[in-house]
Design a protein around this motif. Structure first.
Motif, PDB file in Angstrom:
ATOM      1  N   THR A 111       0.850  -1.271   0.027  1.00 26.09           N
ATOM      2  CA  THR A 111      -0.066  -0.115  -0.132  1.00 26.09           C
ATOM      3  C   THR A 111       0.824   1.366   0.047  1.00 26.09           C
ATOM      4  OG1 THR A 111      -1.889  -0.916   1.230  1.00 26.09           O
ATOM      5  CG2 THR A 111      -1.840   1.153   1.117  1.00 26.09           C
ATOM      6  N   ARG A 112       1.933   1.279   0.798  1.00 28.21           N
ATOM      7  CA  ARG A 112       2.711   2.405   0.695  1.00 28.21           C
ATOM      8  C   ARG A 112       3.453   2.668  -0.769  1.00 28.21           C
ATOM      9  NH1 ARG A 112       3.708   5.801   5.597  1.00 28.21           N
ATOM     10  NH2 ARG A 112       2.407   4.858   7.168  1.00 28.21           N
ATOM     11  N   LEU A 113       3.780   1.571  -1.423  1.00 28.27           N
ATOM     12  CA  LEU A 113       4.207   1.713  -2.841  1.00 28.27           C
ATOM     13  C   LEU A 113       3.323   2.300  -3.694  1.00 28.27           C
ATOM     14  CD1 LEU A 113       6.243   1.215  -4.754  1.00 28.27           C
ATOM     15  CD2 LEU A 113       5.402  -1.104  -5.228  1.00 28.27           C
ATOM     16  N   VAL A 114       1.806   1.998  -3.550  1.00 28.52           N
ATOM     17  CA  VAL A 114       0.947   2.396  -4.309  1.00 28.52           C
ATOM     18  C   VAL A 114       0.669   3.990  -4.214  1.00 28.52           C
ATOM     19  CG1 VAL A 114      -1.504   2.285  -4.838  1.00 28.52           C
ATOM     20  CG2 VAL A 114      -0.364   0.271  -4.472  1.00 28.52           C
ATOM     21  N   LEU A 115       0.701   4.264  -2.787  1.00 29.37           N
ATOM     22  CA  LEU A 115       0.393   5.595  -2.441  1.00 29.37           C
ATOM     23  C   LEU A 115       1.639   6.406  -2.827  1.00 29.37           C
ATOM     24  CD1 LEU A 115      -0.593   5.082   1.254  1.00 29.37           C
ATOM     25  CD2 LEU A 115      -2.037   5.800  -0.562  1.00 29.37           C
ATOM     26  N   ASN A 116       2.906   5.997  -2.955  1.00 28.99           N
ATOM     27  CA  ASN A 116       4.151   6.582  -3.238  1.00 28.99           C
ATOM     28  C   ASN A 116       4.026   6.953  -4.802  1.00 28.99           C
ATOM     29  OD1 ASN A 116       5.319   6.697  -1.035  1.00 28.99           O
ATOM     30  ND2 ASN A 116       6.623   4.996  -1.394  1.00 28.99           N
ATOM     31  N   ILE A 117       3.121   5.864  -5.677  1.00 27.85           N
ATOM     32  CA  ILE A 117       3.151   6.261  -6.931  1.00 27.85           C
ATOM     33  C   ILE A 117       2.211   7.041  -7.375  1.00 27.85           C
ATOM     34  CG2 ILE A 117       2.331   4.819  -9.285  1.00 27.85           C
ATOM     35  CD1 ILE A 117       3.565   2.397  -8.130  1.00 27.85           C
ATOM     36  N   LEU A 118       0.925   7.136  -6.564  1.00 25.70           N
ATOM     37  CA  LEU A 118      -0.130   8.124  -6.842  1.00 25.70           C
ATOM     38  C   LEU A 118       0.314   9.579  -6.703  1.00 25.70           C
ATOM     39  CD1 LEU A 118      -3.162   5.975  -4.892  1.00 25.70           C
ATOM     40  CD2 LEU A 118      -2.768   6.561  -7.690  1.00 25.70           C
ATOM     41  N   ARG A 119       0.984   9.616  -5.601  1.00 25.87           N
ATOM     42  CA  ARG A 119       1.379  11.077  -5.267  1.00 25.87           C
ATOM     43  C   ARG A 119       2.726  11.551  -6.018  1.00 25.87           C
ATOM     44  NH1 ARG A 119       2.979   8.598  -0.497  1.00 25.87           N
ATOM     45  NH2 ARG A 119       4.954   9.117   0.281  1.00 25.87           N
ATOM     46  N   SER A 120       3.176  10.712  -6.454  1.00 32.58           N
ATOM     47  CA  SER A 120       4.643  11.098  -7.131  1.00 32.58           C
ATOM     48  C   SER A 120       4.278  11.579  -8.636  1.00 32.58           C
ATOM     49  CB  SER A 120       5.886  10.104  -7.204  1.00 32.58           C
ATOM     50  OG  SER A 120       5.087   8.904  -7.948  1.00 32.58           O
ATOM     51  N   ILE A 121       3.063  11.220  -9.094  1.00 31.99           N
ATOM     52  CA  ILE A 121       2.670  11.482 -10.487  1.00 31.99           C
ATOM     53  C   ILE A 121       2.096  12.868 -10.385  1.00 31.99           C
ATOM     54  CG2 ILE A 121       1.441  11.135 -12.674  1.00 31.99           C
ATOM     55  CD1 ILE A 121       1.645   7.981 -11.794  1.00 31.99           C
ATOM     56  N   PRO A 122       2.425  13.864 -10.777  1.00 30.45           N
ATOM     57  CA  PRO A 122       1.994  15.327 -10.881  1.00 30.45           C
ATOM     58  C   PRO A 122       0.441  15.422 -11.736  1.00 30.45           C
ATOM     59  CG  PRO A 122       4.096  15.568 -11.725  1.00 30.45           C
ATOM     60  CD  PRO A 122       3.748  14.027 -11.675  1.00 30.45           C
TER      61      PRO A 122
END
Length: 264
Positions: A111-122
């Motif tokens: 889940t932390r990986l998914v959250l990182n992907i979601l917020r790293s894309i502008p």
């Protein structure tokens, strides 16, 4: 009377000093590597060009049909930010439960990986992708805000849940309460004010982001601003900019008042 002596400051270990030196070196290297020409802002030619450009914005367009059109776009921008933030909070809460380790270590890492992907894309990149799927208009902008903000709020919600003192929930579970009931009655009420504060703050940011997303065709004030600037219709663009400033100021004031009320 003898003044009490203060305890000595704790000594910093070698790792802390190395991190500070590394950050200082990064700042120095950043300034050294970028061709920043500060003097170019203050030349006579630059000042004259800026004055001529800004003079084109005056006076703003104040005709009734255009003001009504601007008001509709303002409402569209406000609705995009509000719905995008609401959807992000709805999606972010269950992700935060897994991200806080409530479903095990493996689920937390994924889940932390998914959250990182979601917020790293502008938001602009999300909007560019979603415009292909949903077409021009506020739908793509709203979903772009929701996707990026879900990653941000999910991470903040997870951190808030992890920082809550576990004693109250452990006491309820020791006395026979089910895990879900103990979480809802003990942990969530402690984290909820902070989570609501995070949500309101992200709503403020999404107002600005929604205005920018219009530049890529996602509707609202940003789309109006891009259109009139591309045609060099500066008075009309000035009215749109003023509408943006008014909207941001009103939302900032309302959000600040709500956050003060929630954190008292």
């Amino acid at each position: 009377m003898k003044q009490p002596t203060l305890p000595p400051a704790p000594a910093r270990d070698l790792t802390s000093w190395l991190i500070l030196l590394g950050l200082l070196a990064l700042v120095v290297a950043s300034f050294a590597s970028l061709p920043l020409q500060w003097s170019a802002f203050f030349t006579a030619e630059a000042v004259s060009s800026a004055r001529e450009f800004l003079a084109g914005f005056a006076p703003p367009e104040t005709s009734t049909p255009f003001l009504m059109k601007t008001l509709v776009a303002l409402w569209e921008t406000l609705a995009m930010s509000a719905i995008g933030t609401l959807l992000a909070a709805i999606v972010g809460l269950p992700l935060a439960l897994a991200g806080a380790g409530r479903l095990g270590r493996a689920a937390r890492a994924v889940t932390r990986l998914v959250l990182n992907i979601l917020r790293s894309i502008p938001e602009l990149v999300w909007a560019a992708v979603l415009l292909v799927l949903a077409g021009l208009g506020p739908m793509a902008g709203t979903m772009a805000l929701a996707a990026h903000t879900a990653g941000v709020l999910g991470r903040l919600f997870a951190d808030a849940l992890e920082n809550v003192e576990p004693h109250a929930e452990q006491t309820l579970r020791t006395n026979g309460a089910r895990p879900l009931a103990a979480f809802l009655y003990a942990t969530l009420p402690q984290a909820l004010p902070q989570m609501l504060s995070y949500t309101l703050y992200r709503w403020e940011n999404n107002i600005r982001a929604a205005a920018v997303l219009g530049v890529v065709g996602a509707g609202g004030l940003g789309q109006m601003l891009k259109y009139h600037l591309s045609l060099f219709q500066m008075p009309s663009a000035a009215t749109v900019v003023i509408a943006m400033l008014v909207l941001v100021a009103l939302v900032d004031a309302a959000s600040y008042a709500l956050r003060r009320a929630l954190t008292r």
